[in-house]
Design an enzyme around this catalytic site. Sequence first.
Site, PDB file in Angstrom:
ATOM      1  N   GLY B  10       0.819  -1.202   0.000  1.00  0.00           N
ATOM      2  CA  GLY B  10       0.000   0.000   0.000  1.00  0.00           C
ATOM      3  C   GLY B  10       0.856   1.257   0.000  1.00  0.00           C
ATOM      4  O   GLY B  10       2.091   1.195   0.028  1.00  0.00           O
ATOM      5  N   SER B  13       4.080   2.179   2.504  1.00  0.00           N
ATOM      6  CA  SER B  13       4.367   0.939   3.212  1.00  0.00           C
ATOM      7  C   SER B  13       5.859   0.626   3.182  1.00  0.00           C
ATOM      8  O   SER B  13       6.290  -0.409   3.685  1.00  0.00           O
ATOM      9  CB  SER B  13       3.573  -0.218   2.593  1.00  0.00           C
ATOM     10  OG  SER B  13       3.967  -0.413   1.250  1.00  0.00           O
ATOM     11  N   GLY B  14       6.666   1.511   2.565  1.00  0.00           N
ATOM     12  CA  GLY B  14       8.105   1.307   2.527  1.00  0.00           C
ATOM     13  C   GLY B  14       8.600   0.562   1.290  1.00  0.00           C
ATOM     14  O   GLY B  14       9.743   0.094   1.272  1.00  0.00           O
ATOM     15  N   HIS B  51      12.330  10.883  -2.997  1.00  0.00           N
ATOM     16  CA  HIS B  51      12.870   9.589  -3.438  1.00  0.00           C
ATOM     17  C   HIS B  51      14.266   9.748  -4.038  1.00  0.00           C
ATOM     18  O   HIS B  51      15.136   8.923  -3.802  1.00  0.00           O
ATOM     19  CB  HIS B  51      11.924   8.937  -4.448  1.00  0.00           C
ATOM     20  CG  HIS B  51      10.732   8.294  -3.804  1.00  0.00           C
ATOM     21  ND1 HIS B  51       9.669   7.804  -4.517  1.00  0.00           N
ATOM     22  CD2 HIS B  51      10.451   8.048  -2.506  1.00  0.00           C
ATOM     23  CE1 HIS B  51       8.779   7.296  -3.685  1.00  0.00           C
ATOM     24  NE2 HIS B  51       9.220   7.446  -2.469  1.00  0.00           N
ATOM     25  N   ARG B  55      18.009   7.978  -2.953  1.00  0.00           N
ATOM     26  CA  ARG B  55      18.988   7.263  -3.767  1.00  0.00           C
ATOM     27  C   ARG B  55      20.301   8.042  -3.700  1.00  0.00           C
ATOM     28  O   ARG B  55      20.320   9.232  -3.440  1.00  0.00           O
ATOM     29  CB  ARG B  55      18.542   7.211  -5.239  1.00  0.00           C
ATOM     30  CG  ARG B  55      17.297   6.402  -5.466  1.00  0.00           C
ATOM     31  CD  ARG B  55      17.064   6.115  -6.929  1.00  0.00           C
ATOM     32  NE  ARG B  55      16.940   7.276  -7.774  1.00  0.00           N
ATOM     33  CZ  ARG B  55      15.797   7.951  -7.980  1.00  0.00           C
ATOM     34  NH1 ARG B  55      14.685   7.595  -7.366  1.00  0.00           N
ATOM     35  NH2 ARG B  55      15.763   8.989  -8.780  1.00  0.00           N
ATOM     36  N   ASP B  85      10.409   2.270 -10.758  1.00  0.00           N
ATOM     37  CA  ASP B  85       9.504   2.787  -9.731  1.00  0.00           C
ATOM     38  C   ASP B  85       8.584   3.828 -10.389  1.00  0.00           C
ATOM     39  O   ASP B  85       9.064   4.918 -10.717  1.00  0.00           O
ATOM     40  CB  ASP B  85      10.331   3.388  -8.599  1.00  0.00           C
ATOM     41  CG  ASP B  85       9.523   3.641  -7.338  1.00  0.00           C
ATOM     42  OD1 ASP B  85       8.285   3.638  -7.409  1.00  0.00           O
ATOM     43  OD2 ASP B  85      10.140   3.866  -6.277  1.00  0.00           O
TER      44      ASP B  85
END
Lengths: 173, 173, 173
Positions: B10, B13-14, B51, B55, B85
């Site tokens: 979901g 949720s990691g 995000h 990285r 992703d």
Amino acid sequence: MNNKVLVTGGCRSGKSRHALELANRIPGDNRIFIATLNPLDKEMEDRVHRHRTERSDTWHTVEEPLLLAEALDHKASAADVILVDCLTLWVTNLLMAHEEPALIESRVKALAETIRKIDCPLFLVTNEVGSGIVPENRLARLFRDQAGFCNQVVAMACDQVIWMVAGLPVKVK
Amino acid sequence: MNNKVLVTGGCRSGKSRHALELANRIPGDNRIFIATLNPLDKEMEDRVHRHRTERSDTWHTVEEPLLLAEALDHKASAADVILVDCLTLWVTNLLMAHEEPALIESRVKALAETIRKIDCPLFLVTNEVGSGIVPENRLARLFRDQAGFCNQVVAMACDQVIWMVAGLPVKVK
Amino acid sequence: MNNKVLVTGGCRSGKSRHALELANRIPGDNRIFIATLNPLDKEMEDRVHRHRTERSDTWHTVEEPLLLAEALDHKASAADVILVDCLTLWVTNLLMAHEEPALIESRVKALAETIRKIDCPLFLVTNEVGSGIVPENRLARLFRDQAGFCNQVVAMACDQVIWMVAGLPVKVK
């Protein structure tokens, strides 16, 4: 012997297909598919048609949108295997028929009693509908509650419960 | 060897973090991050930025909102590891580009073929979007169907499938 | 020793009941139930009443909609066991009180610190709200993010995490 099996999961998680695969392993000619959906529009009809194509001609389809426990009880003595698809639509139908929550809950409990009582191998498909945000619509919240209650009560009555994730079965009981 | 891995779950949720952690264990200098999101507003940009900060500089980012199978095929021969992703945004982009359901499904199948064909270690992030109540909006229902179909087909093509719960990985394949 | 336990799952998945069953196994007279819900309407009151009936008189109920870490810290030294129900409503309350996302996140981190610090056996109930389609409402998206973040951070601070499916516990940590 795991002969009462509940298959749950989200939309398009492979529930119906997996339940059918499991049910197809049971031998016998008298195979009953209980459909709880009365298709109301083209979109629903397409889904019914797709599922019906996935089953073979060996399954006899019975449509029962409301009196599910009664249909199960009636069919179980002569059937080799029964597949019910799905409980969430059944709860939807009961709500749409303006049944009171307390009456729906007693129907769910009666269904669980019937599941425990019958000898026939039984596979039931249901839906996970309670893992999104709380809906603003009151009826939608009531539906979530009733569907979740149904899943819990039926899961208790079954020997095995399978949670589908991305088409893969995860055994939770 | 589990070198094709799908990470699902979901919202928050990691998933992205876990997929990145797994991908970071693969050695090599040629590291390709395929982003399917074209940020449309400030909220999306913030998420992309968060995000990207997670990285390190060792990842080379490629933006490909639509032709994912083609991008994967093109990059795989020279890459040491690829991280995609995410698949759900890719399906969203295809729907927004007014592609027909049948065309989207054929693109999903082509992606699965490419996943099977390439040798490069591959990590794909996707979303669980089908465990809430049935949306009233028809496009949202179509999206749920397509996203669920994509998850099933890609899960079949992967060696490993991980379901994230509260930041914790649960291996489902 | 698993004395910090997080129980998560969808609506009506049996989370509260299961957490209560686990907490009831801990001996001792000083049993604290921290309720984060301030019932705003009849529907909420009914739910509170149903849950209160399920607990026995051995539990002392404390209502704390906002300052959860502080309440936990304050009660932990004298308590034999603490049950918190639930984190998702707590996050909802913080959002409704117009707290900024960054402040909510720092409150979540402070809660995790408190969970790690206290010695008292602790059971926390939370909700999975991020597995439906992306909500159109911006506040609902923010809520999903914050609730998911809270679940991840608290799960890291706990010894055990349980995911409920149809009333059945699945151990994920």
